[in-house]
Design a protein around this motif. Sequence first.
Motif, PDB file in Angstrom:
ATOM      1  N   UNK A 243      30.729  41.838  28.537  1.00  0.00           N
ATOM      2  CA  UNK A 243      31.340  42.560  29.771  1.00  0.00           C
ATOM      3  C   UNK A 243      31.365  43.779  30.373  1.00  0.00           C
ATOM      4  N   UNK A 245      30.296  46.915  31.557  1.00  0.00           N
ATOM      5  CA  UNK A 245      29.961  47.504  32.995  1.00  0.00           C
ATOM      6  C   UNK A 245      28.601  48.767  32.047  1.00  0.00           C
ATOM      7  N   UNK A 252      31.092  57.797  33.118  1.00  0.00           N
ATOM      8  CA  UNK A 252      31.998  57.842  31.889  1.00  0.00           C
ATOM      9  C   UNK A 252      31.123  59.126  30.910  1.00  0.00           C
ATOM     10  N   UNK A 255      33.010  62.709  31.084  1.00  0.00           N
ATOM     11  CA  UNK A 255      34.104  62.821  31.108  1.00  0.00           C
ATOM     12  C   UNK A 255      33.658  63.580  30.144  1.00  0.00           C
ATOM     13  N   UNK A 257      36.476  64.401  28.269  1.00  0.00           N
ATOM     14  CA  UNK A 257      37.631  64.063  26.854  1.00  0.00           C
ATOM     15  C   UNK A 257      38.379  65.159  25.967  1.00  0.00           C
TER      16      UNK A 257
ATOM     17  N   UNK B 120      42.310  43.653  32.974  1.00  0.00           N
ATOM     18  CA  UNK B 120      41.530  42.897  34.192  1.00  0.00           C
ATOM     19  C   UNK B 120      42.382  42.329  34.827  1.00  0.00           C
ATOM     20  N   UNK B 153      43.141  60.139  27.941  1.00  0.00           N
ATOM     21  CA  UNK B 153      42.644  58.996  28.417  1.00  0.00           C
ATOM     22  C   UNK B 153      43.179  58.570  29.803  1.00  0.00           C
ATOM     23  N   UNK B 157      41.745  59.109  33.594  1.00  0.00           N
ATOM     24  CA  UNK B 157      42.142  58.062  34.415  1.00  0.00           C
ATOM     25  C   UNK B 157      42.494  58.329  35.622  1.00  0.00           C
ATOM     26  N   UNK B 162      37.991  54.889  38.797  1.00  0.00           N
ATOM     27  CA  UNK B 162      37.332  54.432  37.456  1.00  0.00           C
ATOM     28  C   UNK B 162      36.499  53.872  38.576  1.00  0.00           C
ATOM     29  N   UNK B 163      35.047  53.732  37.568  1.00  0.00           N
ATOM     30  CA  UNK B 163      34.447  52.122  39.010  1.00  0.00           C
ATOM     31  C   UNK B 163      34.768  51.215  39.401  1.00  0.00           C
ATOM     32  N   UNK B 166      35.698  47.963  36.987  1.00  0.00           N
ATOM     33  CA  UNK B 166      35.539  48.219  36.171  1.00  0.00           C
ATOM     34  C   UNK B 166      36.544  48.604  35.579  1.00  0.00           C
ATOM     35  N   UNK B 168      38.992  49.909  31.467  1.00  0.00           N
ATOM     36  CA  UNK B 168      38.456  50.158  30.225  1.00  0.00           C
ATOM     37  C   UNK B 168      39.036  50.001  28.885  1.00  0.00           C
ATOM     38  N   UNK B 185      31.824  57.011  24.633  1.00  0.00           N
ATOM     39  CA  UNK B 185      31.452  55.535  25.463  1.00  0.00           C
ATOM     40  C   UNK B 185      30.639  55.338  24.851  1.00  0.00           C
ATOM     41  N   UNK B 186      30.890  53.161  25.354  1.00  0.00           N
ATOM     42  CA  UNK B 186      30.475  52.407  24.447  1.00  0.00           C
ATOM     43  C   UNK B 186      29.847  51.145  25.142  1.00  0.00           C
ATOM     44  N   UNK B 237      34.689  50.678  25.932  1.00  0.00           N
ATOM     45  CA  UNK B 237      34.253  50.544  26.747  1.00  0.00           C
ATOM     46  C   UNK B 237      34.427  49.875  28.098  1.00  0.00           C
ATOM     47  N   UNK B 238      33.700  50.886  28.977  1.00  0.00           N
ATOM     48  CA  UNK B 238      34.201  49.663  30.000  1.00  0.00           C
ATOM     49  C   UNK B 238      33.692  48.853  30.706  1.00  0.00           C
ATOM     50  N   UNK B 239      34.910  47.816  31.547  1.00  0.00           N
ATOM     51  CA  UNK B 239      34.731  46.181  31.004  1.00  0.00           C
ATOM     52  C   UNK B 239      34.887  45.962  32.482  1.00  0.00           C
ATOM     53  N   UNK B 240      34.179  44.870  32.486  1.00  0.00           N
ATOM     54  CA  UNK B 240      33.845  44.683  33.745  1.00  0.00           C
ATOM     55  C   UNK B 240      34.596  42.779  34.523  1.00  0.00           C
TER      56      UNK B 240
END
Lengths: 257, 257
Positions: A243, A245, A252, A255, A257, B120, B153, B157, B162-163, B166, B168, B185-186, B237-240
């Motif tokens: 998942x 992105x 990001x 950023x 932080x 989500x 964090x 935001x 956030x994009x 996406x 987090x 960022x991972x 983790x940016x998550x989509x």
Amino acid sequence: MAKKPLILITNDDGITAKGIRTLIEVMRTIGDIIVVAPDKPQSAMGHAITINDTLYCDPFVFDPEATHQEYSCSGTPADCVKLANQQILDRKPDICVSGINHGSNSSINVIYSGTMSAAVEAGVEGIPAIGFSLLDYSADANFEACKPFVKSITEKVLESGLPKGVVLNVNIPKLPFEEIKGTKICRQAKAMWVEDFDKRTNPYGRDYYWLSGEFINEDKGEDTDEWALAHGYVSIVPTQFDLTAHHAIQELNSWDL
Amino acid sequence: MAKKPLILITNDDGITAKGIRTLIEVMRTIGDIIVVAPDKPQSAMGHAITINDTLYCDPFVFDPEATHQEYSCSGTPADCVKLANQQILDRKPDICVSGINHGSNSSINVIYSGTMSAAVEAGVEGIPAIGFSLLDYSADANFEACKPFVKSITEKVLESGLPKGVVLNVNIPKLPFEEIKGTKICRQAKAMWVEDFDKRTNPYGRDYYWLSGEFINEDKGEDTDEWALAHGYVSIVPTQFDLTAHHAIQELNSWDL
């Protein structure tokens, strides 16, 4: 294929649903099958798994004449796939098929879908997997037109495999076979449900809600599953469970932080 | 920010869990808060929603001195977000935060996670959202070291947004604050659970199972959440929720179906 493929079959509408019975009928023409499916409807269960409760999984006879084995499981679709692979099967299945779901799993519905969670679970475990859904929610939906598509897509995946980390989300329009124009490889449309809870009061004076809502698709792309289905095509969306992105990582990283 | 941001808070461990109480404490220093959370633990619920049952959602008092409102909901984390937005709030929240989960939601755990399903769901509805998790499953986990990271964090935001599409997924190692090296960022590590069901027999002679298993990470990438956490960093983790495997579309288009 010299040896018959081993096919794991599951769903989220429950082991007696008409959709899984159709899937079983088609898969018996392709390979050796085993059915491990929920003992009750598990729609909209997302990727739930059972960690704080016991799981039952018992042999189940639907058709006394059948030569394949079936198991009815008290858990979710993802539980069924885990149990099948770890407790029931003595070798990895060649493919896992889930469905045929009574109702759409196109677009954002994929994230709520029990049907697709089973396919994703199989995918995580390295098994090629497909979720099939028909755009008809009724319990006695007519799955006849699905059969040739379910068969040809399954055979193609058995023959060619799937890219690593990818499972298929296949949706079939509610149309007679002769009106279906073919298949389309699509992306998931950017659509959503706008909720409209139905608020009621129970006989003891306490308010409760029924979740309902309207499906809103503002994504007019002709490469989407919604477009394909609306135009008479079977939609096939390659679906992943990484998942991340990836496109957002660079932004990001800027950023502080 | 001139006006105080409106912050929707939820979780999957239930409204009385220590993790959400910590999250509430931190968020009260940032903005106006509202809490809508499950009335019981909903861990591993994935993105389940309640469509075949009634939903209750009642005002809840945890601390009689508190000036914010809380609601306890009979549904899943995703239900809580839907109910909050459609029935409780009169304007869209500026952010939705979920957690702090008692236990990891890194890597493949994201797909099973109720904490992340709430984030989500908010993301689908266009609300910036973050799921926070601490790598400690115990009910009395110590969340002290999380606080500065959760605060910074969230503020980032709120400031930067956030994009689109996406949310987090933030995981925090189980370490004293002074031993945490910072944030990274991972990407989501490609790991999985290898199940090992515990088969037992109930007092009436019927077999049942407990789901257990071992987490296997064969992804040695130093850009993964697992690497970051193992090396003392907070992973972000940016998550989509567009699950389309876009990279696979071209290959599948070559199929002759």
